[in-house]
Write a protein that holds these residues in place. Structure first.
Motif, mmCIF file in Angstrom:
data_model
loop_
_atom_site.group_PDB
_atom_site.id
_atom_site.type_symbol
_atom_site.label_atom_id
_atom_site.label_comp_id
_atom_site.label_asym_id
_atom_site.label_seq_id
_atom_site.Cartn_x
_atom_site.Cartn_y
_atom_site.Cartn_z
ATOM 1 N N ASP A 154 0.798 -1.241 -0.143
ATOM 2 C CA ASP A 154 -0.248 -0.001 0.083
ATOM 3 C C ASP A 154 0.878 1.156 0.008
ATOM 4 N N VAL A 155 1.994 1.181 0.242
ATOM 5 C CA VAL A 155 3.005 2.207 0.331
ATOM 6 C C VAL A 155 3.333 2.971 -0.864
ATOM 7 N N LEU A 156 3.097 4.214 -1.134
ATOM 8 C CA LEU A 156 3.694 4.928 -2.333
ATOM 9 C C LEU A 156 5.029 5.460 -2.432
ATOM 10 N N TYR A 157 5.332 5.903 -1.291
ATOM 11 C CA TYR A 157 6.826 6.239 -0.795
ATOM 12 C C TYR A 157 6.919 6.806 0.379
ATOM 13 N N PHE A 158 8.085 6.811 0.583
ATOM 14 C CA PHE A 158 8.574 7.389 2.175
ATOM 15 C C PHE A 158 9.146 8.613 2.070
ATOM 16 N N GLU A 159 8.837 9.602 2.997
ATOM 17 C CA GLU A 159 9.562 10.796 2.920
ATOM 18 C C GLU A 159 10.176 11.374 4.183
ATOM 19 N N GLY A 160 11.502 11.646 4.002
ATOM 20 C CA GLY A 160 12.283 11.732 5.483
ATOM 21 C C GLY A 160 12.352 13.269 5.848
ATOM 22 N N LYS A 162 14.218 15.147 8.981
ATOM 23 C CA LYS A 162 15.093 15.038 10.187
ATOM 24 C C LYS A 162 14.922 13.674 10.592
ATOM 25 N N ASP A 163 14.172 13.771 11.968
ATOM 26 C CA ASP A 163 14.069 12.742 12.688
ATOM 27 C C ASP A 163 12.939 11.632 12.290
ATOM 28 N N TYR A 164 11.973 12.387 11.502
ATOM 29 C CA TYR A 164 10.770 11.725 11.178
ATOM 30 C C TYR A 164 10.476 11.070 9.736
ATOM 31 N N ILE A 165 9.666 10.225 9.598
ATOM 32 C CA ILE A 165 9.304 9.705 8.156
ATOM 33 C C ILE A 165 7.859 10.128 7.897
ATOM 34 N N LYS A 166 7.536 10.428 6.906
ATOM 35 C CA LYS A 166 6.258 10.489 6.529
ATOM 36 C C LYS A 166 5.875 9.243 5.413
ATOM 37 N N ILE A 167 4.862 8.644 5.910
ATOM 38 C CA ILE A 167 4.665 7.312 4.936
ATOM 39 C C ILE A 167 3.445 7.531 4.240
ATOM 40 N N TRP A 168 3.386 7.824 2.866
ATOM 41 C CA TRP A 168 2.290 8.130 2.097
ATOM 42 C C TRP A 168 1.736 6.786 1.682
ATOM 43 N N LEU A 169 0.576 6.508 1.759
ATOM 44 C CA LEU A 169 -0.107 5.237 1.230
ATOM 45 C C LEU A 169 -1.397 5.572 0.211
ATOM 46 N N LYS A 170 -1.501 4.599 -0.344
ATOM 47 C CA LYS A 170 -2.526 4.597 -1.342
ATOM 48 C C LYS A 170 -4.055 5.004 -0.722
ATOM 49 N N ASP A 171 -4.796 5.553 -1.372
ATOM 50 C CA ASP A 171 -6.069 5.938 -1.037
ATOM 51 C C ASP A 171 -6.292 6.513 0.470
ATOM 52 N N ASN A 172 -4.922 7.214 0.848
ATOM 53 C CA ASN A 172 -4.928 7.840 2.069
ATOM 54 C C ASN A 172 -4.429 9.133 2.026
ATOM 55 N N PRO A 173 -5.222 10.249 2.038
ATOM 56 C CA PRO A 173 -4.776 11.781 1.723
ATOM 57 C C PRO A 173 -3.673 12.282 2.833
ATOM 58 N N LYS A 174 -3.908 11.730 3.835
ATOM 59 C CA LYS A 174 -2.746 12.184 4.859
ATOM 60 C C LYS A 174 -1.696 11.219 5.093
ATOM 61 N N PRO A 175 -0.459 11.730 5.290
ATOM 62 C CA PRO A 175 0.630 10.507 5.690
ATOM 63 C C PRO A 175 0.615 10.097 7.015
ATOM 64 N N ILE A 176 1.250 8.956 7.213
ATOM 65 C CA ILE A 176 1.389 8.540 8.682
ATOM 66 C C ILE A 176 2.751 8.928 9.164
#
Length: 244
Positions: A154-160, A162-176
């Motif tokens: 389900d993962v589209l891409y990971f965005e770094g 600094k110390d955090y990562i945004k996990i962008w998923l299919k069919d989910n407008p907000k990252p984890i």
């Protein structure tokens, strides 16, 4: 891991030697005889179309010797040399033979060499199975006070960041959002499915929609492939490009 079967071919220009080794192979549960060949040329033709794990290979043969033939084999095909001449032993080990049987040899000697081959293939095939089984299908990541199960498909891409990562998923407008470094994450991901393309981005290879100059487009997001990661990415593109 179940019992390993080793496919083998016997190559010898002497019919009696061929038949003797065949009888030994048939007595050995983990060996599967694919073919008997009376010359290296015959064996070479067979190996062009059939996958073979192991050759029991005579050295002194007309046209092409066993040593010469062994240097032409696929890298995954291994050799146990059989010969009446012990002066070839050193040369045999130079071409990384698994073992060397000096004629005349009995079944006990044959079995000892075959067991050596079995141990080698068990190690190699075991590693291959582990690599396949270790390809993760999901990750647990900590977000807030929860451990979230993320399906990698389900993962589209990971965005770094600094110390955090945004996990962008299919069919989910907000990252984890999760507290982790991109470098640590990269080591956990199957490299057949994900690739680092920028110091701030790891992309899902199967979700790339468009490549435009030095940019990847995934879900309308443009991600630049930086110079550091370009050679690896171009190799992936070339490998998967249609070549008319």
């Amino acid at each position: 891991m179940g019992s390993i079967k080793i496919s083998c071919v016997i190559v010898d220009d002497e019919p009696m030697a061929l038949n003797l080794v065949e009888s030994y192979v048939e007595k050995t549960p983990f060996l599967v005889l694919k073919k008997k060949c009376s010359s290296a040329i015959d064996a070479m033709e067979f190996i062009k179309t059939e996958s073979v794990d192991l050759l029991f290979l005579d050295i002194q043969m007309p046209d092409l010797t066993g040593i010469e033939f062994s240097k032409m084999l696929p890298k995954d095909t291994r050799v146990i040399f059989t010969t009446a001449f012990d002066q070839y032993a050193l040369e045999g080990f130079k071409v990384e033979a698994l073992d060397y049987l000096l004629k005349p040899f009995d079944y006990a000697e044959f079995l000892a060499a075959a067991n050596k081959a079995h141990s080698w293939f068990k190690l190699v095939k075991g590693k291959q199975e582990n690599i396949i089984s270790e390809e993760k299908e999901f990750l647990f990541v900590k977000s807030g006070y929860k451990q979230l199960r993320i399906k990698l498909s389900d993962v589209l891409y990971f965005e770094g960041l600094k110390d955090y990562i945004k996990i962008w998923l299919k069919d989910n407008p907000k990252p984890i959002l999760t507290l982790m470094s991109l470098k640590a994450l990269e080591e956990e991901l199957p490299e057949t499915k994900f690739m680092r393309v920028h110091r701030s981005f790891i992309v899902s290879l199967k979700n790339i929609e468009v490549i435009e100059r030095s940019q990847i487009i995934i879900n309308n997001q443009r991600i630049t492939v930086s110079e550091q990661y370009k050679p690896n990415f171009l190799a992936f593109v070339n490998k998967n490009s249609f070549k008319p």
